[in-house]
Design an enzyme around this catalytic site. Structure first.
Site, PDB file in Angstrom:
ATOM      1  N   THR A   1       0.835  -1.190   0.000  1.00 10.69           N
ATOM      2  CA  THR A   1       0.000   0.000   0.000  1.00 10.69           C
ATOM      3  C   THR A   1       0.876   1.249   0.000  1.00 10.69           C
ATOM      4  OG1 THR A   1      -1.928   1.041   1.009  1.00 10.69           O
ATOM      5  CG2 THR A   1      -0.405  -0.018   2.540  1.00 10.69           C
TER       6      THR A   1
ATOM      7  N   LYS B   1       3.289   1.348  -3.853  1.00  9.90           N
ATOM      8  CA  LYS B   1       2.623   0.634  -4.955  1.00  9.90           C
ATOM      9  C   LYS B   1       3.340   0.833  -6.292  1.00  9.90           C
ATOM     10  CE  LYS B   1      -2.178   0.373  -3.409  1.00  9.90           C
ATOM     11  NZ  LYS B   1      -3.561   0.709  -3.757  1.00  9.90           N
TER      12      LYS B   1
ATOM     13  N   ASP C   1      -6.724  -3.915  -7.578  1.00 16.63           N
ATOM     14  CA  ASP C   1      -7.696  -2.852  -7.279  1.00 16.63           C
ATOM     15  C   ASP C   1      -8.782  -2.743  -8.353  1.00 16.63           C
ATOM     16  OD1 ASP C   1      -6.738  -2.023  -4.864  1.00 16.63           O
ATOM     17  OD2 ASP C   1      -5.624  -0.302  -5.628  1.00 16.63           O
TER      18      ASP C   1
ATOM     19  N   ALA D   1      -6.913  11.436  -9.875  1.00 18.60           N
ATOM     20  CA  ALA D   1      -6.019  10.897 -10.921  1.00 18.60           C
ATOM     21  C   ALA D   1      -4.757  10.333 -10.277  1.00 18.60           C
ATOM     22  CB  ALA D   1      -5.676  11.995 -11.929  1.00 18.60           C
TER      23      ALA D   1
ATOM     24  N   TYR E   1     -13.723   4.579   2.955  1.00 15.93           N
ATOM     25  CA  TYR E   1     -14.613   3.744   3.766  1.00 15.93           C
ATOM     26  C   TYR E   1     -14.566   4.102   5.249  1.00 15.93           C
ATOM     27  CZ  TYR E   1     -10.166   1.250   3.577  1.00 15.93           C
ATOM     28  OH  TYR E   1      -8.837   0.934   3.572  1.00 15.93           O
TER      29      TYR E   1
HETATM   30  P1  NAP Z   1      -3.061   9.226  -4.254  1.00 12.42           P
HETATM   31  O1  NAP Z   1      -2.316   8.487  -5.288  1.00 12.42           O
HETATM   32  O2  NAP Z   1      -2.321   9.979  -3.202  1.00 12.42           O
HETATM   33  O3  NAP Z   1      -4.063  10.251  -5.027  1.00 12.42           O
HETATM   34  C1  NAP Z   1      -4.839  11.150  -4.299  1.00 12.42           C
HETATM   35  C2  NAP Z   1      -5.844  11.830  -5.220  1.00 12.42           C
HETATM   36  O4  NAP Z   1      -6.685  12.652  -4.393  1.00 12.42           O
HETATM   37  C3  NAP Z   1      -5.224  12.762  -6.263  1.00 12.42           C
HETATM   38  O5  NAP Z   1      -6.007  12.753  -7.436  1.00 12.42           O
HETATM   39  C4  NAP Z   1      -5.311  14.129  -5.567  1.00 12.42           C
HETATM   40  O6  NAP Z   1      -5.374  15.219  -6.478  1.00 12.42           O
HETATM   41  C5  NAP Z   1      -6.648  14.008  -4.880  1.00 12.42           C
HETATM   42  N1  NAP Z   1      -6.767  14.901  -3.724  1.00 12.42           N
HETATM   43  C6  NAP Z   1      -6.097  14.828  -2.542  1.00 12.42           C
HETATM   44  N2  NAP Z   1      -6.509  15.831  -1.724  1.00 12.42           N
HETATM   45  C7  NAP Z   1      -7.436  16.550  -2.419  1.00 12.42           C
HETATM   46  C8  NAP Z   1      -8.236  17.694  -2.112  1.00 12.42           C
HETATM   47  N3  NAP Z   1      -8.122  18.307  -0.936  1.00 12.42           N
HETATM   48  N4  NAP Z   1      -9.100  18.152  -3.054  1.00 12.42           N
HETATM   49  C9  NAP Z   1      -9.214  17.533  -4.249  1.00 12.42           C
HETATM   50  N5  NAP Z   1      -8.497  16.442  -4.599  1.00 12.42           N
HETATM   51  C10 NAP Z   1      -7.610  15.953  -3.690  1.00 12.42           C
HETATM   52  O7  NAP Z   1      -4.033   8.240  -3.428  1.00 12.42           O
HETATM   53  P2  NAP Z   1      -4.749   6.928  -3.980  1.00 12.42           P
HETATM   54  O8  NAP Z   1      -3.890   5.742  -3.727  1.00 12.42           O
HETATM   55  O9  NAP Z   1      -5.213   7.179  -5.374  1.00 12.42           O
HETATM   56  O10 NAP Z   1      -6.008   6.795  -2.990  1.00 12.42           O
HETATM   57  C11 NAP Z   1      -7.116   7.662  -3.102  1.00 12.42           C
HETATM   58  C12 NAP Z   1      -8.210   7.208  -2.117  1.00 12.42           C
HETATM   59  O11 NAP Z   1      -8.714   5.928  -2.505  1.00 12.42           O
HETATM   60  C13 NAP Z   1      -7.742   7.068  -0.684  1.00 12.42           C
HETATM   61  O12 NAP Z   1      -8.730   7.581   0.169  1.00 12.42           O
HETATM   62  C14 NAP Z   1      -7.614   5.571  -0.508  1.00 12.42           C
HETATM   63  O13 NAP Z   1      -7.791   5.142   0.850  1.00 12.42           O
HETATM   64  C15 NAP Z   1      -8.757   5.069  -1.383  1.00 12.42           C
HETATM   65  N6  NAP Z   1      -8.566   3.678  -1.846  1.00 12.42           N
HETATM   66  C16 NAP Z   1      -9.527   2.781  -1.516  1.00 12.42           C
HETATM   67  C17 NAP Z   1      -9.416   1.472  -1.948  1.00 12.42           C
HETATM   68  C18 NAP Z   1     -10.486   0.488  -1.595  1.00 12.42           C
HETATM   69  O14 NAP Z   1     -10.254  -0.728  -1.747  1.00 12.42           O
HETATM   70  N7  NAP Z   1     -11.649   0.921  -1.172  1.00 12.42           N
HETATM   71  C19 NAP Z   1      -8.304   1.066  -2.713  1.00 12.42           C
HETATM   72  C20 NAP Z   1      -7.339   2.039  -3.057  1.00 12.42           C
HETATM   73  C21 NAP Z   1      -7.484   3.338  -2.596  1.00 12.42           C
HETATM   74  P3  NAP Z   1      -4.030  15.971  -7.002  1.00 12.42           P
HETATM   75  O15 NAP Z   1      -3.556  15.197  -8.192  1.00 12.42           O
HETATM   76  O16 NAP Z   1      -4.491  17.329  -7.332  1.00 12.42           O
HETATM   77  O17 NAP Z   1      -3.056  15.938  -5.844  1.00 12.42           O
END
Ligand code: NAP
Length: 280
Positions: A62, A66, A102, A129, A223
Site C-alpha cells: 500500500t 505501490k 484494485d 487521478a 470507507y
Molecule cells: P493518491 O495516489 O495519493 O491520489 C490522491 C488523489 O486525491 C489525487 O487525485 C489528488 O489530487 C486528490 N486529492 C487529494 N486531496 C485533495 C483535495 N483536498 N481536493 C481535491 N483532490 C484531492 O491516493 P490513492 O492511492 O489514489 O487513494 C485515493 C483514495 O482511494 C484514498 O482515500 C484511498 O484510501 C482510497 N482507496 C480505496 C481502496 C479500496 O479498496 N476501497 C483502494 C485504493 C485506494 P491531485 O492530483 O491534485 O493531488
C-alpha cells in the site's frame, strides 16, 4: 510451520487487510498468518529475498510503495502494466510476480455486490487521478463505457492519466479531463470518488450530483467513516451509493487467490464486509 503474509506500507496501522485475510485463512483452514509491516524502501529487497527463499508466501503493498514495487518484481501481470502499480506480490515457480487487484476488485464489487452493469451507453465520471484512479481506469476500459471523464484538482495529472490509457484504447475511447467543479451537460451513470477527500469525515468532496439520474451510482472509495460525506449527499439526491468496503474485500479476494489458489466464496466475502462495517 505457518506461512507468513504481510501488508507493507508507511504508515500501515490503519490497514484493514489483516482482518480480511486472517478471517479467510481461518475459514479455509490454511496454515498461515497475515500481519501488518511498516517498512522503509531499503527493506523491500529483504522481503523479496524472503519470498524467493519461500520464507514468506507473499504480500500486499500500500501507500507509498505501490508504484516503486514495479522495479522489485520479475514479472508484471497486465493489471500492473496498465495501472503502473503493484498491490499484490506472489511467487510462481521461481518468478516473483506483481499484480494490481484494485481494478478487478472494483469491477467485481459493482457487478456482484451492487448490481451495476456497464453497457456502451454508460457515462462514467472519475474524480481523482492518483494511484487508485489508475487501477480503476485500467479495468474500466475493458468494459467500453461511452465516456470516461476524469476530474482532478491538478488538471494536468488528469490529462496525463488520459494520455497513458489512450495507449491501450486508441483514439476510439471518449476520454475527457476537466477541473474540479466542472459540471457535465449530460447525465453521469457512475461517479467514483478516487480522491482521499472525505477520509475520516474531513475535507468533503465538493461535487454537484444533479446531473445524475435516480438509478445512477455514486461510488466512494473512502470507507472511513462508513457513511462518508459524499454518500450523505448522494442519499439526499436519492441516488444509489456505496463506500469502499466492497472494493476492499473484492481486491483482497483476488490477492488471496494468487497466494493460496482459493477464491473466497461470495458468502465469505460478504461476511468479511459485515465484519468491516461493524468494526467502524
Ligand atoms: P493518491 O495516489 O495519493 O491520489 C490522491 C488523489 O486525491 C489525487 O487525485 C489528488 O489530487 C486528490 N486529492 C487529494 N486531496 C485533495 C483535495 N483536498 N481536493 C481535491 N483532490 C484531492 O491516493 P490513492 O492511492 O489514489 O487513494 C485515493 C483514495 O482511494 C484514498 O482515500 C484511498 O484510501 C482510497 N482507496 C480505496 C481502496 C479500496 O479498496 N476501497 C483502494 C485504493 C485506494 P491531485 O492530483 O491534485 O493531488
Amino acid at each position: 510451520m505457518k506461512s507468513k503474509l504481510f501488508v507493507i506500507g508507511k504508515p500501515i496501522r490503519h490497514s484493514q487487510s489483516p482482518i480480511i485475510h486472517n478471517f479467510w485463512i481461518e475459514k479455509y483452514s490454511l496454515n498461515a498468518n497475515y500481519d501488518k509491516l511498516e517498512i522503509e524502501t531499503k527493506e523491500i529487497q529483504n522481503l523479496i529475498r524472503d519470498l524467493r527463499k519461500d520464507k514468506i508466501r507473499g504480500f500486499n503493498v500500500t501507500i507509498p510503495y505501490k508504484r516503486i514495487m514495479i522495479d522489485f518484481v520479475d514479472e508484471l501481470e497486465e493489471s500492473s502494466l496498465k495501472s503502473k502499480a503493484v498491490n499484490t506480490v506472489y511467487k510462481v515457480k521461481d518468478k516473483i510476480i506483481g499484480a494490481n487487484t484494485d481494478g478487478i476488485g472494483f469491477i467485481s464489487s459493482l457487478q456482484k455486490d451492487l448490481n451495476f452493469h456497464f453497457d456502451s451507453n454508460t457515462n462514467v465520471m472519475c474524480i481523482g487521478a492518483g494511484g487508485a484512479a489508475y487501477g480503476i481506469v485500467s479495468s474500466l476500459i475493458n468494459f467500453n463505457p461511452k465516456i470516461i471523464k476524469i476530474i482532478n484538482r491538478t488538471e494536468s495529472s488528469g490529462v496525463k492519466l488520459i494520455e497513458h490509457f489512450k495507449k491501450f484504447t486508441g483514439s476510439k475511447k471518449t476520454f475527457e479531463a476537466n477541473h474540479m467543479g466542472y459540471k457535465p451537460d449530460y447525465h453521469i451513470d457512475l461517479l467514483i470518488n478516487c480522491t482521499s477527500c472525505g477520509m475520516n469525515g474531513k475535507n468533503p468532496l465538493d461535487v454537484d450530483l444533479s446531473s445524475m439520474k435516480k438509478k445512477s451510482m455514486v461510488y466512494d472509495l473512502v470507507y472511513k467513516p462508513t457513511m462518508t460525506p459524499l454518500m450523505k449527499v448522494a442519499r439526499e439526491e436519492k441516488l444509489n451509493y456505496t463506500n469502499g468496503f466492497y472494493m476492499l474485500a473484492r481486491q483482497a479476494a483476488e490477492s488471496f487467490y494468487r497466494w493460496f489458489g482459493v477464491m473466497p466464496k461470495d458468502s465469505h466475502i460478504k461476511e468479511v464486509i459485515r465484519i468491516l462495517k461493524k468494526n467502524d
